[in-house]
Structures are given as structure tokens and as C-alpha cells.
Design a protein around this motif. Sequence first.
Motif, mmCIF file in Angstrom:
data_model
loop_
_atom_site.group_PDB
_atom_site.id
_atom_site.type_symbol
_atom_site.label_atom_id
_atom_site.label_comp_id
_atom_site.label_asym_id
_atom_site.label_seq_id
_atom_site.Cartn_x
_atom_site.Cartn_y
_atom_site.Cartn_z
ATOM 1 N N ALA A 172 0.730 -1.226 -0.199
ATOM 2 C CA ALA A 172 -0.110 -0.062 -0.153
ATOM 3 C C ALA A 172 0.701 1.380 -0.174
ATOM 4 O O ALA A 172 0.561 2.287 -0.522
ATOM 5 C CB ALA A 172 -1.043 0.003 1.237
ATOM 6 N N PHE A 173 2.014 1.222 0.727
ATOM 7 C CA PHE A 173 2.719 2.515 0.578
ATOM 8 C C PHE A 173 3.352 2.659 -0.693
ATOM 9 O O PHE A 173 3.866 3.938 -0.890
ATOM 10 C CB PHE A 173 3.835 2.166 1.867
ATOM 11 C CG PHE A 173 4.698 3.354 2.144
ATOM 12 C CD1 PHE A 173 4.614 4.355 3.043
ATOM 13 C CD2 PHE A 173 6.003 3.468 1.363
ATOM 14 C CE1 PHE A 173 5.342 5.399 3.285
ATOM 15 C CE2 PHE A 173 6.876 4.591 1.616
ATOM 16 C CZ PHE A 173 6.357 5.659 2.409
ATOM 17 N N LEU A 174 3.697 1.635 -1.353
ATOM 18 C CA LEU A 174 4.399 1.770 -2.849
ATOM 19 C C LEU A 174 3.292 2.334 -3.527
ATOM 20 O O LEU A 174 3.717 2.636 -4.734
ATOM 21 C CB LEU A 174 5.117 0.462 -3.137
ATOM 22 C CG LEU A 174 6.099 -0.085 -2.268
ATOM 23 C CD1 LEU A 174 6.540 -1.362 -2.955
ATOM 24 C CD2 LEU A 174 7.307 0.967 -2.333
ATOM 25 N N ARG A 175 1.920 2.472 -3.483
ATOM 26 C CA ARG A 175 1.060 2.757 -4.320
ATOM 27 C C ARG A 175 1.344 4.396 -4.258
ATOM 28 O O ARG A 175 0.501 4.938 -4.941
ATOM 29 C CB ARG A 175 -0.239 2.353 -3.911
ATOM 30 C CG ARG A 175 -0.641 0.819 -4.207
ATOM 31 C CD ARG A 175 -1.937 0.677 -3.983
ATOM 32 N NE ARG A 175 -2.253 -0.823 -4.409
ATOM 33 C CZ ARG A 175 -2.825 -1.192 -5.526
ATOM 34 N NH1 ARG A 175 -3.048 -0.313 -6.501
ATOM 35 N NH2 ARG A 175 -3.073 -2.575 -5.783
ATOM 36 N N ASN A 176 1.673 5.167 -3.237
ATOM 37 C CA ASN A 176 1.837 6.502 -3.015
ATOM 38 C C ASN A 176 2.680 6.916 -4.266
ATOM 39 O O ASN A 176 3.311 6.346 -5.097
ATOM 40 C CB ASN A 176 2.490 6.872 -1.882
ATOM 41 C CG ASN A 176 1.429 6.624 -0.760
ATOM 42 O OD1 ASN A 176 0.470 7.380 -0.736
ATOM 43 N ND2 ASN A 176 1.861 5.795 0.324
ATOM 44 N N VAL A 205 6.323 -5.257 -4.614
ATOM 45 C CA VAL A 205 6.029 -4.314 -5.768
ATOM 46 C C VAL A 205 4.924 -4.850 -6.881
ATOM 47 O O VAL A 205 4.171 -4.355 -7.381
ATOM 48 C CB VAL A 205 7.559 -4.530 -6.439
ATOM 49 C CG1 VAL A 205 7.380 -3.940 -8.094
ATOM 50 C CG2 VAL A 205 8.379 -3.731 -5.810
ATOM 51 N N ALA A 206 4.785 -6.370 -6.814
ATOM 52 C CA ALA A 206 3.851 -6.777 -7.809
ATOM 53 C C ALA A 206 2.575 -6.432 -7.289
ATOM 54 O O ALA A 206 1.245 -6.135 -7.904
ATOM 55 C CB ALA A 206 3.914 -8.373 -7.796
ATOM 56 N N GLN A 212 -6.257 -2.000 -8.657
ATOM 57 C CA GLN A 212 -6.921 -1.775 -7.143
ATOM 58 C C GLN A 212 -8.349 -1.745 -7.357
ATOM 59 O O GLN A 212 -9.054 -1.037 -8.068
ATOM 60 C CB GLN A 212 -6.213 -0.783 -6.322
ATOM 61 C CG GLN A 212 -6.896 -0.804 -4.997
ATOM 62 C CD GLN A 212 -6.151 0.473 -4.264
ATOM 63 O OE1 GLN A 212 -5.696 1.503 -4.813
ATOM 64 N NE2 GLN A 212 -5.791 0.377 -3.186
ATOM 65 N N GLU A 213 -8.962 -2.495 -6.535
ATOM 66 C CA GLU A 213 -10.494 -2.689 -6.699
ATOM 67 C C GLU A 213 -11.123 -1.406 -5.952
ATOM 68 O O GLU A 213 -10.381 -0.801 -4.945
ATOM 69 C CB GLU A 213 -11.063 -3.602 -5.374
ATOM 70 C CG GLU A 213 -12.437 -4.099 -5.559
ATOM 71 C CD GLU A 213 -12.936 -5.027 -4.760
ATOM 72 O OE1 GLU A 213 -13.784 -5.915 -5.130
ATOM 73 O OE2 GLU A 213 -12.203 -5.423 -3.711
ATOM 74 N N SER A 216 -16.450 1.489 -4.343
ATOM 75 C CA SER A 216 -17.632 0.949 -4.496
ATOM 76 C C SER A 216 -17.848 -0.654 -5.011
ATOM 77 O O SER A 216 -18.724 -1.245 -4.723
ATOM 78 C CB SER A 216 -18.184 1.867 -5.593
ATOM 79 O OG SER A 216 -17.418 1.612 -6.904
ATOM 80 N N GLU A 217 -16.754 -0.945 -5.761
ATOM 81 C CA GLU A 217 -16.712 -2.401 -6.038
ATOM 82 C C GLU A 217 -16.598 -3.510 -4.546
ATOM 83 O O GLU A 217 -17.201 -4.405 -4.611
ATOM 84 C CB GLU A 217 -15.452 -2.709 -7.026
ATOM 85 C CG GLU A 217 -15.866 -2.215 -8.454
ATOM 86 C CD GLU A 217 -14.642 -2.194 -9.197
ATOM 87 O OE1 GLU A 217 -14.763 -2.260 -10.466
ATOM 88 O OE2 GLU A 217 -13.226 -2.304 -8.730
ATOM 89 N N ALA A 218 -15.660 -2.968 -3.813
ATOM 90 C CA ALA A 218 -15.332 -3.676 -2.598
ATOM 91 C C ALA A 218 -16.542 -3.726 -1.975
ATOM 92 O O ALA A 218 -16.922 -4.580 -1.217
ATOM 93 C CB ALA A 218 -14.275 -2.972 -1.954
ATOM 94 N N ALA A 219 -17.510 -2.510 -1.829
ATOM 95 C CA ALA A 219 -18.683 -2.543 -0.869
ATOM 96 C C ALA A 219 -19.803 -3.472 -1.586
ATOM 97 O O ALA A 219 -20.556 -4.204 -0.704
ATOM 98 C CB ALA A 219 -19.122 -1.234 -0.746
#
Length: 241
Positions: A172-176, A205-206, A212-213, A216-219
Motif C-alpha cells: 500500500a505504501f508503494l502505491r503512493n 512491488v507486484a 486496485q478494487e 464501490s466495487e469492494a462494498a
Amino acid sequence: MAGPGSGAPPQPLGLPGLGELRPLSRDMALGLGPGWSHACHAMLFAPDPVRLFGRLPLRYAVLMQLRFDGQLGFPGGYVDWRLHSLEEGLNRVLALGLGRGVRLVEGDHLASHIAQGPRRLVAHLYVKRLSLPELRALELRAVRSRDHGLEVMGTVRVPLYIRKDRLGGLPAFLRNSFVGAAKFQLLYALKVLNMVPAEKLAQAVAAAQAPQETASEAAATAPVAVGTSASTQALLPCGPA
């Protein structure tokens, strides 16, 4: 912690899905000529024996900064090596963004790479190992530094663990958004200094690069407890994963 030496080019990063930057030694970088700019940054870290939630080993506290432009980067900045050495210039910039109390020397140099982009720029990375109390004191001094709240919004620590969902923590940090070569330098240092196993870095990294979902899709796909509305379910506290 000493780097690989001023005369030896750094080894390649070698992580699938992540582009390489052209490596060169410190001496080679300084011999490129006056048309090149040099940016020096420091990765300051300390061993951290704590386990998050009693389970996830933190391993190390690695310091980065949230910049004025909303991007993440290491403390440091541009250095004019014609006026002073790379290390002297780096220490001047560090004093502005972190306050005084830490100095780096040539032996702390880890790697130099040619940064991507139209500008002829060499990105130099230095690393220094501190004790955890020293790092905490540095974080407190940074709040009183000249650049705090201006060019620097604050310091952050890098989560080096990967949670059970394989997304929380380092992925998650690497998505910044990272400025310049900062993301490459982070992963390079973590691998070269063996702070995170290479297979875990590749996994992070992968996961960071995977689609990323959306919320709204996750809910829409998340299970809802019997007798609980979806809106109420979203507000329920969640424990450690």
C-alpha cells in the motif's frame, strides 16, 4: 553504514516489473562535467524490534518525508558540488528539513544513478544507521526545522511488513506518489542492505502494481453481517489483520 565505495558502480535492482536506472560510481558521477546536476538524499533508519499487534515485525524504522507537492521523498535536495563536496551540500540541506544533529560522510554513500527525465541529473543516495532513540529525537527536531510546514509537511516511517491481505503495509505504501528516483532508491536500499528479503520486495512491488478494487466495487462484493446494513457495516471497527 558504509556504502559500496566511490569507485564501484552499484549493482542492479533486479525486481520484476520495476524499471532500472543507469548506475554509476560516485567518482564517475563527479566526472560527468558541468552540464549535469546532482541531487543528494539520505535514508536514515534504525533497527526496531517491536511487533505490530504483537505479530508483524517492524524490523526497521525507515524515515521519509511528505513534501510540499504531496509526494514522498527522502530528506535532501540539489547540491552544487562545485561550491562544496556532495556531503557538505547534503548536510546543509538536511539541517533545513530535519534540524541539526545528523551528518553524513563519503563513507555513507550507497549508490548513484542517472535519473529518468529530460534533465541531466544524477541521484545520489546515502544511508546512515541510527539507534531508535536517535531516530525518534530526529523526528522531534524535524518539527522545529526551518522547512517544516513549508517545503516539508512532515516525516513518515515506511512500513516494511506485508499484511495477510497481501496489500496492507509495504504494498500500500508503494502505491503512493514518489518524487524522482525516491521509490527506486527506497527499494534498492532495502534490497542491498538486506532489510527486506528480495522475494518479499518482489511480492510487494507486484501487489502495488496490481489493479486496485474501487471502494464501490469492494462494498458491492463484501459480505454483510445478518441484521446489519451495508452502511452500518462500513462503520464497524476493525481489529488488526
